[in-house]
Each structure stands twice: as C-alpha cells, then as structure tokens.
Motif scaffolding. Structure first.
Motif, PDB file in Angstrom:
ATOM      1  N   MET A 181       0.837  -1.206   0.000  1.00  0.00           N
ATOM      2  CA  MET A 181       0.000   0.000   0.000  1.00  0.00           C
ATOM      3  C   MET A 181       0.869   1.252   0.000  1.00  0.00           C
ATOM      4  O   MET A 181       1.865   1.332   0.717  1.00  0.00           O
ATOM      5  N   GLY A 182       0.494   2.199  -0.848  1.00  0.00           N
ATOM      6  CA  GLY A 182       1.285   3.410  -0.996  1.00  0.00           C
ATOM      7  C   GLY A 182       2.393   3.271  -2.007  1.00  0.00           C
ATOM      8  O   GLY A 182       3.090   4.241  -2.312  1.00  0.00           O
ATOM      9  N   GLY A 183       2.567   2.047  -2.555  1.00  0.00           N
ATOM     10  CA  GLY A 183       3.614   1.827  -3.548  1.00  0.00           C
ATOM     11  C   GLY A 183       3.181   2.264  -4.932  1.00  0.00           C
ATOM     12  O   GLY A 183       2.018   2.620  -5.168  1.00  0.00           O
ATOM     13  N   ALA A 184       4.128   2.212  -5.857  1.00  0.00           N
ATOM     14  CA  ALA A 184       3.851   2.658  -7.219  1.00  0.00           C
ATOM     15  C   ALA A 184       3.011   1.652  -7.992  1.00  0.00           C
ATOM     16  O   ALA A 184       2.280   2.026  -8.903  1.00  0.00           O
ATOM     17  N   GLY A 185       3.125   0.379  -7.660  1.00  0.00           N
ATOM     18  CA  GLY A 185       2.403  -0.656  -8.390  1.00  0.00           C
ATOM     19  C   GLY A 185       1.086  -1.003  -7.739  1.00  0.00           C
ATOM     20  O   GLY A 185       1.031  -1.264  -6.537  1.00  0.00           O
ATOM     21  N   PHE A 186      -0.003  -1.035  -8.524  1.00  0.00           N
ATOM     22  CA  PHE A 186      -1.319  -1.245  -7.929  1.00  0.00           C
ATOM     23  C   PHE A 186      -1.675  -2.723  -7.757  1.00  0.00           C
ATOM     24  O   PHE A 186      -2.812  -3.054  -7.418  1.00  0.00           O
ATOM     25  N   ALA A 187      -0.693  -3.631  -7.975  1.00  0.00           N
ATOM     26  CA  ALA A 187      -0.918  -5.043  -7.668  1.00  0.00           C
ATOM     27  C   ALA A 187      -0.180  -5.447  -6.397  1.00  0.00           C
ATOM     28  O   ALA A 187      -0.248  -6.598  -5.983  1.00  0.00           O
ATOM     29  N   GLY A 188       0.535  -4.539  -5.791  1.00  0.00           N
ATOM     30  CA  GLY A 188       1.194  -4.816  -4.520  1.00  0.00           C
ATOM     31  C   GLY A 188       2.416  -5.698  -4.650  1.00  0.00           C
ATOM     32  O   GLY A 188       3.193  -5.574  -5.596  1.00  0.00           O
ATOM     33  N   ARG A 189       2.568  -6.617  -3.693  1.00  0.00           N
ATOM     34  CA  ARG A 189       3.709  -7.539  -3.675  1.00  0.00           C
ATOM     35  C   ARG A 189       3.207  -8.970  -3.563  1.00  0.00           C
ATOM     36  O   ARG A 189       2.078  -9.211  -3.127  1.00  0.00           O
ATOM     37  N   PRO A 190       4.040  -9.953  -3.915  1.00  0.00           N
ATOM     38  CA  PRO A 190       3.589 -11.349  -3.918  1.00  0.00           C
ATOM     39  C   PRO A 190       3.254 -11.879  -2.533  1.00  0.00           C
ATOM     40  O   PRO A 190       3.766 -11.411  -1.512  1.00  0.00           O
ATOM     41  N   SER A 191       2.380 -12.883  -2.529  1.00  0.00           N
ATOM     42  CA  SER A 191       2.093 -13.660  -1.333  1.00  0.00           C
ATOM     43  C   SER A 191       3.404 -14.190  -0.748  1.00  0.00           C
ATOM     44  O   SER A 191       4.345 -14.495  -1.498  1.00  0.00           O
ATOM     45  N   PRO A 192       3.499 -14.336   0.570  1.00  0.00           N
ATOM     46  CA  PRO A 192       4.745 -14.837   1.177  1.00  0.00           C
ATOM     47  C   PRO A 192       5.111 -16.258   0.752  1.00  0.00           C
ATOM     48  O   PRO A 192       6.243 -16.685   0.983  1.00  0.00           O
ATOM     49  N   LEU A 193       4.185 -16.994   0.135  1.00  0.00           N
ATOM     50  CA  LEU A 193       4.445 -18.390  -0.204  1.00  0.00           C
ATOM     51  C   LEU A 193       4.725 -18.618  -1.682  1.00  0.00           C
ATOM     52  O   LEU A 193       4.694 -19.751  -2.162  1.00  0.00           O
ATOM     53  N   VAL A 194       5.016 -17.539  -2.430  1.00  0.00           N
ATOM     54  CA  VAL A 194       5.318 -17.677  -3.855  1.00  0.00           C
ATOM     55  C   VAL A 194       6.508 -16.807  -4.228  1.00  0.00           C
ATOM     56  O   VAL A 194       6.891 -15.892  -3.499  1.00  0.00           O
ATOM     57  N   HIS A 195       7.089 -17.128  -5.377  1.00  0.00           N
ATOM     58  CA  HIS A 195       8.093 -16.276  -6.026  1.00  0.00           C
ATOM     59  C   HIS A 195       7.479 -15.770  -7.326  1.00  0.00           C
ATOM     60  O   HIS A 195       6.794 -16.513  -8.025  1.00  0.00           O
ATOM     61  N   VAL A 196       7.750 -14.533  -7.676  1.00  0.00           N
ATOM     62  CA  VAL A 196       7.266 -13.954  -8.926  1.00  0.00           C
ATOM     63  C   VAL A 196       8.440 -13.364  -9.693  1.00  0.00           C
ATOM     64  O   VAL A 196       9.290 -12.667  -9.119  1.00  0.00           O
ATOM     65  N   ARG A 197       8.486 -13.661 -10.981  1.00  0.00           N
ATOM     66  CA  ARG A 197       9.475 -13.064 -11.879  1.00  0.00           C
ATOM     67  C   ARG A 197       8.761 -12.545 -13.116  1.00  0.00           C
ATOM     68  O   ARG A 197       7.757 -13.112 -13.549  1.00  0.00           O
ATOM     69  N   LEU A 198       9.283 -11.477 -13.691  1.00  0.00           N
ATOM     70  CA  LEU A 198       8.773 -10.929 -14.946  1.00  0.00           C
ATOM     71  C   LEU A 198       9.778 -11.288 -16.029  1.00  0.00           C
ATOM     72  O   LEU A 198      10.924 -10.812 -16.006  1.00  0.00           O
ATOM     73  N   LEU A 199       9.362 -12.156 -16.956  1.00  0.00           N
ATOM     74  CA  LEU A 199      10.285 -12.727 -17.929  1.00  0.00           C
ATOM     75  C   LEU A 199       9.961 -12.273 -19.343  1.00  0.00           C
ATOM     76  O   LEU A 199       8.796 -12.056 -19.693  1.00  0.00           O
ATOM     77  N   ASP A 200      11.024 -12.149 -20.166  1.00  0.00           N
ATOM     78  CA  ASP A 200      10.820 -11.813 -21.572  1.00  0.00           C
ATOM     79  C   ASP A 200      10.562 -13.091 -22.371  1.00  0.00           C
ATOM     80  O   ASP A 200      10.476 -14.191 -21.808  1.00  0.00           O
ATOM     81  N   ALA A 201      10.454 -12.953 -23.693  1.00  0.00           N
ATOM     82  CA  ALA A 201      10.105 -14.097 -24.537  1.00  0.00           C
ATOM     83  C   ALA A 201      11.165 -15.189 -24.511  1.00  0.00           C
ATOM     84  O   ALA A 201      10.876 -16.351 -24.825  1.00  0.00           O
ATOM     85  N   ASP A 202      12.389 -14.849 -24.121  1.00  0.00           N
ATOM     86  CA  ASP A 202      13.468 -15.827 -24.049  1.00  0.00           C
ATOM     87  C   ASP A 202      13.652 -16.398 -22.651  1.00  0.00           C
ATOM     88  O   ASP A 202      14.596 -17.154 -22.406  1.00  0.00           O
TER      89      ASP A 202
END
Length: 506
Positions: free
Chosen positions: A319-340
């Motif tokens: 909350m108050g951050g720049a991204g409106f989806a927040g941060r990941p659940s404590p039980l997952v990892h999230v990465r933003l990947l390109d086509a490769d």
C-alpha cells in the motif's frame, strides 16, 4: 513424502473434529452441522463414492447452485483421491455438454435445470447421475463409514489434485485448472493472514462456488475452523437477512452487489454491523463495520487467477507503492520474464511468471498446454506486468502475442490499456503489421464511444503520453466493433481484416 509432513483437507477436518467438538461448521437453510457432524457425513459420502467405483484420479462434477454439499463433496473426494469440480450451471446446454465431455466425470451431482437436462442427453453417458436432495441423501446414507483416523488417511496425498475449476475461455475454450490439497491450504494461509481472520470468523458464500473468489474464502474460513453460511445465489434481501441472523463477518461482494444491499436495507430493517468489509459509499459504511485489515484497507486489491489458487499478489503488502498489484504472497516467487525466459529489469514489461506452494498442478487433459505453461520451471500466467522501482508490481494485461518492432518488444495488452484511457475510446485492439524498416509496427483498431469524436493524431498522441513513445501505434483505424474470441480480441480476424503479420516466429 513422509506421512509426518503431510497435511490434507481431510486432516484439517479431522483436527477440527477434535479441537472444535461443538463448533458450527456449516449453515444452509435448515441444515446446521458441527465439525464432528460434517466429518461423519464426509466419511460416509467418501464410502459411498468408493463403493460406487470412484477411484483415485476420477472426477466428480457438481452442477447446481451454492450448497453445503459442495464443501462435503470436495472433502469426500479428497479422502478417496478423486477430483471435485463445481461447474457453472448457468451455462448453455452446449457449454455444459463440453464440460461433461472434457472432464468425463464418474459421478455428476446435479440440480434440475433445462440446460443440464439437455446436456445430459448429449454427453457423459457413462457417468452416474445423482440428483441433489433426497437422492443425494440416500446415496450418502448408503456409504460405509470408518473411524476418523483411517477415513482421513484413505487415498490422501497432499500433492494430489483435489479441486478442478474451469477458467474463462480466453482462447476460445475453457480449461480445468487442477489444485492440490497443499496448494489450497497454502493459499488459505496467505489469505487468512491478509484478511486477519480470527476465531469465530463467519463467511457468507453468496457468490458462485464455481468461481475462485468465493471458493478461496470458503476454504480459508474452513482452514481456520470458522463457520460457513451458504445461500443458493445472491438475492439482496436474503443476504441482508443472513448477515443479521448469522452475524456474518465477511461475504463475497463487489460494487453492484453492495449497491443492491444498500437499496435493500435503505429503511434500516437489517443490522449489518457484524460485517467487517471494504469501505464503499457513505450509506454502506454506515451500515457495516469498515475493516482495517490489509485485505480490506487495500480494497481487496492485487493480482490473481484461478491457476494460482486465487491471489498471487496483494496490494495490502504494498500500500502506498507505485504498483497497484502490490507484492507477492509470502508463499510464492514472482518473476517478470521476456520471450526468451530472461528476467526484465524494473520498469520494463514482462510476462508474470511464478512458482510456489499455492500454484496449480496443471490443467486436466492438456499435456501440451501444461508443458508450455511450466516452461523453465515457472508457471507462465499469460499476463503481463511491470516491477516498479520500489519493488511493487503493476498488472498490465493479457500477453496473448508480441509485436517485434526493430529490436523492441511491444505487447498489445499494454498499448490497448493506454488506448482505453482515452475518454473517447470504448474498445481497442492492437495488431502488428509488416514494416520494411522496422520489421513490424503496431496498428490500433479503435471503437469510439457513442457520440464521441477523436482523430488519428489525437489517439496516437494520447498513447505517447501514457507509455514509451516507441510503443505508440503508427496507424489507427476506426471500426464499429472488435471481433472477440472468448473474452479477448480475435487477433487472427483482426490480422486478416487489417493486414497484420510478420510476428516473431512466423
């Protein structure tokens, strides 16, 4: 896995039987069950399913409105190693027939409707059909039960799929996402933490149980040993009555549903003060207790999909951050990947990819799709996002396809989102067209709102102000409507009509 480390939905129920011997588990009309009574029914239902030939991996389908039987069928399937699927009974007969053919259930528990009757004549001839009500109760009573310890152990593997939920038909046909005991428990733990569920939590399941939004709260309430109140469907006066009568803490509600409750309770006849919920309007806030948990304070924000059990990220963690989806659940990892498959830097758009305890086990009977979705050891959501400089995440939109202009990757969803922020634009889609200089360039197909006007130059300049200049469309065409495939633009039809092509890999 050692049995010492195992935890299934059946184990959770067995623990509630001991820890909450008088605790109310479910309320559904005249039906009121304690946790021991629910456990007894589940054990007997599991015995009936097993005696009827339901084996590990078999599917059991529910076609009906909300009912406490949805929960006990899920728990009984878990005990015999079967997979339970509550499907959308409001679909057309052809759509229901597709589910019947695709899922090939061993048992179908159903409520009478014209569409279900017609679909029954088209598909699933080998399934055992059990009508909900007296026939279901007779079937359950026929089952041989066993002591709770052995009943909870029968056929139980916490990594085995136990719940199947059909996803929206974004690619033209729905797929059944399979969720395991461990995934459902992990997601429940994250959600009950964010919602700050406490002892005595009571959830009113007034949204459809074939939707992950209702199901995830149902299971989180079950996980903490709360009370579940079921109503067949959303009806404003009945929802208000149940909130007052059962002192419900939470319900499945969103904007228009809340407005309906405000109207139904305009004369103040119902006491809704037990409901701890999201602030919505002055009238609504005066009726309820506005909740300050991270989940409600963030207005239930975040990013999710059926395949991740519900929520992958929570705005309450950013909350108050720049991204409106927040941060990941404590039980997952999230990465933003390109086509490769490489992680993109902050500020760049990439596909939202994840792994962790709450993720699904793949789709039923979709081996090629499963292989693509799990490429590189990550679940590829098919959605685009961006990690902001402060580490929070922004959801951009569906990936679907990519445009390659010079050496830059351009995702139509990001450009479409920018187009739709123009006040004159009602709908939009973006395709790639061959370009001698750049290989491809983006072209926007735009539907204007009734009575609105905009020029090509105004549309392009608007997008330039919203996202990086190289992503703006170089051409804009206006049309009466965007052809759709499922819920998304039919890009093949748009390519054929507007000269699209030269995509990477073509």
């Amino acid at each position: 896995m050692s049995a010492v480390h195992r935890l299934t939905l059946g184990d959770v129920l067995a623990e509630h039987r001991r820890g909450r011997p008088a605790g109310a588990a479910v309320v559904d009309g005249d039906v009121r069950l304690t946790y021991p009574e629910l456990d007894d029914r589940v054990a007997r239902l599991a015995g009936a399913l097993a005696a009827g030939g339901v084996r590990p991996g078999a599917r059991v389908l529910w076609l009906g409105q909300n009912s406490f039987r949805v929960l006990e069928l899920l728990l009984a399937c878990g005990r015999v190693g079967a997979v339970f699927c509550p499907a959308n009974w409001r679909q057309t007969a052809d759509e229901i027939a597709y589910v019947l053919t695709d899922l090939a259930p061993a048992v179908v528990v159903w409520e009478e409707s014209e569409a279900v009757e017609k679909a029954r004549g088209q598909a699933a001839p080998d399934a055992r059909w059990i009508r909900s009500g007296e026939e279901y109760e007779a079937f359950l009573a026929s089952g041989e039960t066993s002591p709770p310890e052995t009943a909870a152990d029968a056929g139980a593997d916490d990594d085995a799929p136990v719940l199947a939920l059909y996803t929206a038909a974004f690619d033209g046909r729905p797929n059944a996402a399979l969720l395991s005991h461990s995934a459902l428990i992990a997601h429940s733990m994250s959600l009950l933490h964010m919602r700050q569920m406490e002892d005595g939590f009571t959830f009113l399941a007034c949204g459809p149980l074939f939707h992950v939004g209702t199901m995830m709260f149902t299971l989180a309430t079950f996980q903490i040993g709360g009370r579940l109140v079921f109503t067949p469907a959303y009806e404003p006066h009945e929802v208000c009555r149940l909130i007052e009568a059962e002192r419900c803490t939470q319900a499945f509600l969103f904007g228009p549903m809340i407005d309906g409750l405000v109207q139904a309770n305009a004369d103040g006849r119902y006491d809704l003060g037990s409901l701890r919920f999201v602030s919505h309007s002055p009238e609504w806030d005066a009726m309820i207790t506005v909740d300050d948990s991270p989940w409600c304070a963030s207005k239930m924000g975040g990013y999710g999909q059926t395949e991740v059990g519900g929520m992958l990220t929570f705005l309450g963690l950013g909350m108050g951050g720049a991204g409106f989806a927040g941060r990941p659940s404590p039980l997952v990892h999230v990465r933003l990947l390109d086509a490769d498959g490489n992680e993109v830097p902050p500020g760049e758009v990439g596909e939202i990819c994840a792994r962790g305890h709450s993720l699904f086990s793949g789709y039923w009977n979709r081996p090629e799709l499963n292989a693509a979705k799990a490429a590189g050891g990550w679940h590829h959501t098919g959605d685009l996002g961006r990690r902001e400089a402060d580490g929070t995440l922004t959801f951009v939109g569906p990936k679907l396809r990519m445009i390659k202009s010079a050496n830059e990757n351009i995702y139509p969803a990001e450009v479409e989102r920018a187009l739709k922020t123009h006040p004159a634009v009602a709908d939009a889609a973006v395709i790639g067209v061959p370009d001698e200089r750049f290989g491809q360039s983006p072209k926007a197909v735009v539907v204007l709102r009734d009575g609105a006007e905009a020029t090509v130059e105004q549309i392009i300049e608007h997008v330039r102000g919203e996202i990086a200049s190289y992503k703006k469309p170089r051409e804009v065409v206006f049309t009466a409507e965007i052809p759709k495939r499922g819920y998304t633009p039919d890009y093949d039809a748009l390519d054929a009509e507007h000269g699209g092509g030269a995509y990477p890999g073509d």
